[in-house]
Write a protein that holds these residues in place. Structure first.
Motif, PDB file in Angstrom:
ATOM      1  N   GLN A 198     -27.569  24.425  46.400  1.00 41.18           N
ATOM      2  CA  GLN A 198     -27.455  25.518  46.016  1.00 41.18           C
ATOM      3  C   GLN A 198     -28.020  26.681  45.653  1.00 41.18           C
ATOM      4  OE1 GLN A 198     -23.162  26.246  45.974  1.00 41.18           O
ATOM      5  NE2 GLN A 198     -24.045  28.413  46.269  1.00 41.18           N
ATOM      6  N   ARG A 199     -29.020  26.722  44.983  1.00 47.26           N
ATOM      7  CA  ARG A 199     -29.896  27.824  45.311  1.00 47.26           C
ATOM      8  C   ARG A 199     -30.871  27.967  45.902  1.00 47.26           C
ATOM      9  NH1 ARG A 199     -33.039  26.739  39.007  1.00 47.26           N
ATOM     10  NH2 ARG A 199     -34.246  28.759  40.236  1.00 47.26           N
ATOM     11  N   THR A 200     -30.922  27.187  47.059  1.00 50.87           N
ATOM     12  CA  THR A 200     -31.149  27.164  48.893  1.00 50.87           C
ATOM     13  C   THR A 200     -30.156  28.148  49.648  1.00 50.87           C
ATOM     14  OG1 THR A 200     -32.172  25.348  48.408  1.00 50.87           O
ATOM     15  CG2 THR A 200     -32.441  25.839  50.385  1.00 50.87           C
ATOM     16  N   ILE A 201     -29.328  27.431  49.717  1.00 43.86           N
ATOM     17  CA  ILE A 201     -28.108  28.186  50.511  1.00 43.86           C
ATOM     18  C   ILE A 201     -27.831  30.029  49.818  1.00 43.86           C
ATOM     19  CG2 ILE A 201     -25.703  28.696  50.796  1.00 43.86           C
ATOM     20  CD1 ILE A 201     -25.036  25.359  50.244  1.00 43.86           C
ATOM     21  N   ASP A 202     -27.863  30.359  48.433  1.00 42.97           N
ATOM     22  CA  ASP A 202     -28.043  32.033  48.070  1.00 42.97           C
ATOM     23  C   ASP A 202     -29.617  32.279  48.889  1.00 42.97           C
ATOM     24  OD1 ASP A 202     -25.858  30.721  46.861  1.00 42.97           O
ATOM     25  OD2 ASP A 202     -26.851  30.517  44.911  1.00 42.97           O
ATOM     26  N   LYS A 203     -30.584  31.768  48.705  1.00 44.79           N
ATOM     27  CA  LYS A 203     -31.742  32.675  48.958  1.00 44.79           C
ATOM     28  C   LYS A 203     -31.860  32.513  50.531  1.00 44.79           C
ATOM     29  CE  LYS A 203     -36.864  32.179  48.915  1.00 44.79           C
ATOM     30  NZ  LYS A 203     -37.675  31.169  48.519  1.00 44.79           N
ATOM     31  N   LEU A 204     -31.065  31.895  51.340  1.00 44.42           N
ATOM     32  CA  LEU A 204     -31.925  32.073  52.449  1.00 44.42           C
ATOM     33  C   LEU A 204     -30.068  32.289  53.017  1.00 44.42           C
ATOM     34  CD1 LEU A 204     -33.238  28.330  53.480  1.00 44.42           C
ATOM     35  CD2 LEU A 204     -34.390  30.613  53.178  1.00 44.42           C
ATOM     36  N   GLY A 205     -28.678  32.795  52.473  1.00 43.20           N
ATOM     37  CA  GLY A 205     -27.504  32.841  53.302  1.00 43.20           C
ATOM     38  C   GLY A 205     -27.283  31.908  53.461  1.00 43.20           C
TER      39      GLY A 205
END
Length: 551
Positions: free
Chosen positions: A83-90
Motif C-alpha cells: 500500500q505504501r508503494t502504491i501511494d508513492k507511485l500512484g
C-alpha cells in the motif's frame, strides 16, 4: 504383462504415442505463446544492528540481524508495504495484487535479503522494486525505533538498486516444450497400454483358434494394390501376398488327406473383411497348382466376383436356380488358365430361399463332378443366412477375420451360426495383417537376393544358341563335371539337355577358358550318344546296356 508385451504394444500402437506427444508439445507451445511475458527487476537489502565494543556484543548483534532477516522477508511481501508503494507511485493495483508480484528470499546464515518484482513492463518492474526498497527502509526504521526515542535496534540499507531488465523471465518456452514432450510421451504410453487392454479385436492365432474352435490355416498381409486390383498375377513374381496364398493352398490341401475338401465356402462375419478378394485368389492359386477350379459367385445380394474378374454377371447361378438357364450355358471361362466362373446372375428378391432349394444342392454336386475344386464366395454370416445355407451343402467353410477390425464377439456369433446347422469349419484366415514383419522380409530376401540367379541366366544364355548344321565342326570337349552321367535310360529331350549343360557351365564358371569355348561354339539340340558301361551282378554274370550305372 511382461517386457515383451509392452514392447509389442509400443510397436503396434506407436501412432497413439506419437500423436499424443505431438499434441502435448503443441499445447505447451501454444501456452507459451499466449502467456504474457513478464520482466523481473531485483534489489538487495542489507540488515544490520548497532555495533558493539566487544566480540561477544558483535556476535550477539550478528545473530540478532539473522533473526530479523526471516521477519523482514514476510514484511516485504505483505500488503502494508504494498500500500505504501502504491501511494508513492500512484499505481492502480490493489495491495493484494501488487503483493502477488513481489518475492523476497534470503540465503541461510546471512543478513542479505533479495527483493524481486515481476511486471509486464520492464520499467514498471524497476520502479516498483526501487520504490518498495526505499519504503521498506523507512518502515523498518519506524518499527525498530523505541517509543521513548533513541537509536533503532536494527536498520536496513539498500545495497543494490534495481536495473531495467532486458529479457523476460516468463514464459520459458524451451522448458515448457521439454516438459510437454515428457508429459506427452508418458501419457501416450499410458493410452497405448489402455487401448491394448480394452481392444477386443482379433489379431493373433491363439485368439482366433480359441474363438473359432478350428485351426488357422493362413494369414494374408495387407497389400494396397489389392484395393485397386483384387486378383493377384501369380505368374509375375513372388510377392508376400502371393507366397501367403501359396502357403494357404498347401495347408488347404492337407486339411484332410484321406478325404480332402473340394467344395469350399469362403465367408466372414461382416462385409469389408476381404472375403471376396480372398476367395478369388484362393481359386487362382489352386488353378496355378494345375487344378481345375470353378469360382461360384454365391453372394446374391452384393456380388463382386464378376466385376473384379471382368466376366458377365447378368446371367449365372440365380438363372440356373430359377430354371431360366442350364449350368453349361452360364459357366464362363476366364483369362486365367484352369479357372472357370459361375457368376451370380440377376439379384433375386429371396436369395436365402433360392439357395436352400434342392436345385442349388444339385448344382454344387454337378460342379463337384466337373472340377477339382469349387470355391464359393458367400455372403457374410451375421447380416444374412445365405452363407450358412451354402456351407451346409458343401464340404466346409473358411471363415475370414480382418486383423484389428473383426471383434471377438462378432467372430464368436458367426462361428455359432455355422455350428447351429451342423456345418463344418475347415479353418480360419486372418486378412490384412500388418505388412511389416519377419515373414515379409524373408520372402523379399529369398527372392530378391538370390546370388546364383544371374549366374544361371548367363549359363542358360551361353548354351541356348541356334542349332548348328550337320557338317559344323564339333564343339570342344567340356571339362569333366560332377553328376554328368545320363539318368534313367540315358536319353534326354532337347530342353533337358540344355538344362543339364547350363548346370555344368554354372559349376565350371571359374574356368574362364571353358566359358570362352562355350560362347564361341554352338551346341546342337540333340544330346550325345549314351555311354555304354559294364556292370556286374552278384551272380557273376555281366550285363551291358545304356542304362547301366557306372562305378
Amino acid at each position: 504383462m511382461e517386457i515383451q508385451d509392452y514392447l509389442r504394444i509400443l510397436q503396434a500402437r506407436w501412432k497413439i504415442i506419437a500423436i499424443t506427444t505431438v499434441v502435448a508439445i503443441l499445447g505447451a507451445l501454444g501456452a507459451s505463446l499466449l502467456t504474457t511475458p513478464l520482466h523481473e527487476a531485483s534489489t538487495r537489502l542489507f540488515v544490520s544492528t548497532s555495533a558493539g565494543s566487544s566480540v561477544n556484543e558483535l556476535y550477539q548483534g550478528n545473530l540478532y540481524s539473522q533473526q530479523r532477516v526471516a521477519s523482514y522477508t514476510k514484511l516485504l511481501t505483505g500488503q502494508t508495504l504494498a500500500q505504501r508503494t502504491i501511494d508513492k507511485l500512484g499505481l492502480t493495483e490493489t495491495p493484494a495484487e501488487l503483493a502477488n508480484q513481489v518475492k523476497a528470499t534470503s540465503a541461510p546464515d546471512t543478513v542479505l535479503v533479495d527483493l524481486k518484482v515481476q511486471d509486464p513492463s520492464p520499467e514498471r518492474a524497476r520502479d516498483i522494486a526501487n520504490a518498495m526498497s526505499d519504503e521498506f527502509v523507512v518502515m523498518v526504521r519506524e518499527l525498530e525505533t523505541p517509543e521513548r526515542g533513541g537509536a533503532p535496534a536494527a536498520r536496513v540499507v539498500v545495497e543494490q538498486q534495481a536495473q531495467t531488465p532486458s529479457t523476460p523471465v516468463s514464459p520459458k518456452t524451451l522448458r515448457n516444450l521439454a516438459l510437454g514432450a515428457a508429459v506427452g510421451l508418458l501419457l501416450g504410453i499410458a493410452l497405448a497400454v489402455l487401448r491394448d487392454r480394452l481392444d477386443n479385436t482379433v489379431k493373433d492365432r491363439r485368439t482366433v483358434e480359441e474363438l473359432a474352435g478350428s485351426a488357422m490355416i493362413g494369414t494374408i498381409p495387407f497389400d494396397k494394390d489389392r484395393q485397386t486390383q483384387q486378383p493377384i498375377n501369380f505368374a509375375e513374381g513372388h510377392s508376400s501376398s502371393a507366397e501367403a496364398y501359396r502357403e494357404l493352398r498347401t495347408n488347404l490341401q492337407f486339411l484332410e488327406v484321406d478325404n480332402p475338401p473340394r467344395v469350399i465356402v469362403v465367408t466372414s462375419s461382416l462385409p469389408t473383411e476381404g472375403k471376396t478378394t480372398t476367395a478369388i485368389n484362393i481359386a487362382l492359386v489352386l488353378a496355378e497348382g494345375g487344378k481345375s477350379v470353378c469360382l461360384v459367385e454365391g453372394d446374391l445380394r452384393k456380388p463382386r466376383v464378376s466385376k473384379y474378374l471382368g466376366v458377365v454377371g447378368s446371367v449365372g447361378l440365380s438363372s440356373v436356380l430359377a430354371g431360366q438357364a442350364t449350368l453349361d450355358g452360364v459357366l464362363q471361362p476366364t483369362s486365367y488358365q484352369g479357372l472357370t466362373v459361375l457368376a451370380s446372375g440377376p439379384i433375386p428378391p429371396n436369395p436365402s430361399e433360392l439357395l436352400g432349394t434342392a436345385t442349388a444342392r444339385q448344382v454344387l454336386a454337378d460342379l463337384r463332378e466337373r472340377f477339382d475344386y469349387v470355391i464359393v464366395d458367400a455372403s457374410p454370416l451375421l447380416p444374412v443366412t445365405d452363407a450358412t445355407v451354402l456351407t451346409a451343402m458343401s464340404d466346409g467353410a473358411l471363415v475370414i477375420a480382418r486383423h484389428g477390425e473383426t471383434k471377438r464377439e462378432q467372430l464368436t456369433r458367426a462361428v455359432g451360426n455355422l455350428h447351429s446347422v451342423g456345418a463344418t469349419i475347415l479353418g480360419t484366415i486372418i486378412t490384412m495383417t500388418p505388412s511389416r514383419g519377419k515373414g515379409v522380409y524373408e520372402y523379399k530376401y529369398y527372392y530378391e537376393t538370390d546370388k546364383s540367379l544371374p549366374q544361371m541366366q548367363r549359363a542358360e544364355a551361353a548354351v541356348q544358341t541356334p542349332p548348328q548344321p550337320v557338317h559344323a565342326a564339333p564343339a570342344p570337349a567340356a571339362p569333366p563335371a560332377r553328376n554328368s552321367a545320363p539318368a534313367g535310360n540315358g536319353h534326354h529331350s532337347g530342353s533337358e539337355y540344355v538344362e543339364t549343360q547350363a548346370h555344368q557351365v554354372l559349376e565350371q564358371e571359374h574356368d574362364t577358358d571353358w566359358v570362352e569355348r562355350v560362347n564361341s561354339h554352338a551346341y546342337t539340340a540333340q544330346p550325345p550318344a549314351p555311354r555304354r558301361a559294364r556292370r556286374y551282378r552278384e551272380d557273376g554274370e555281366d550285363a551291358s546296356g545304356p542304362d547301366a550305372p557306372r562305378q
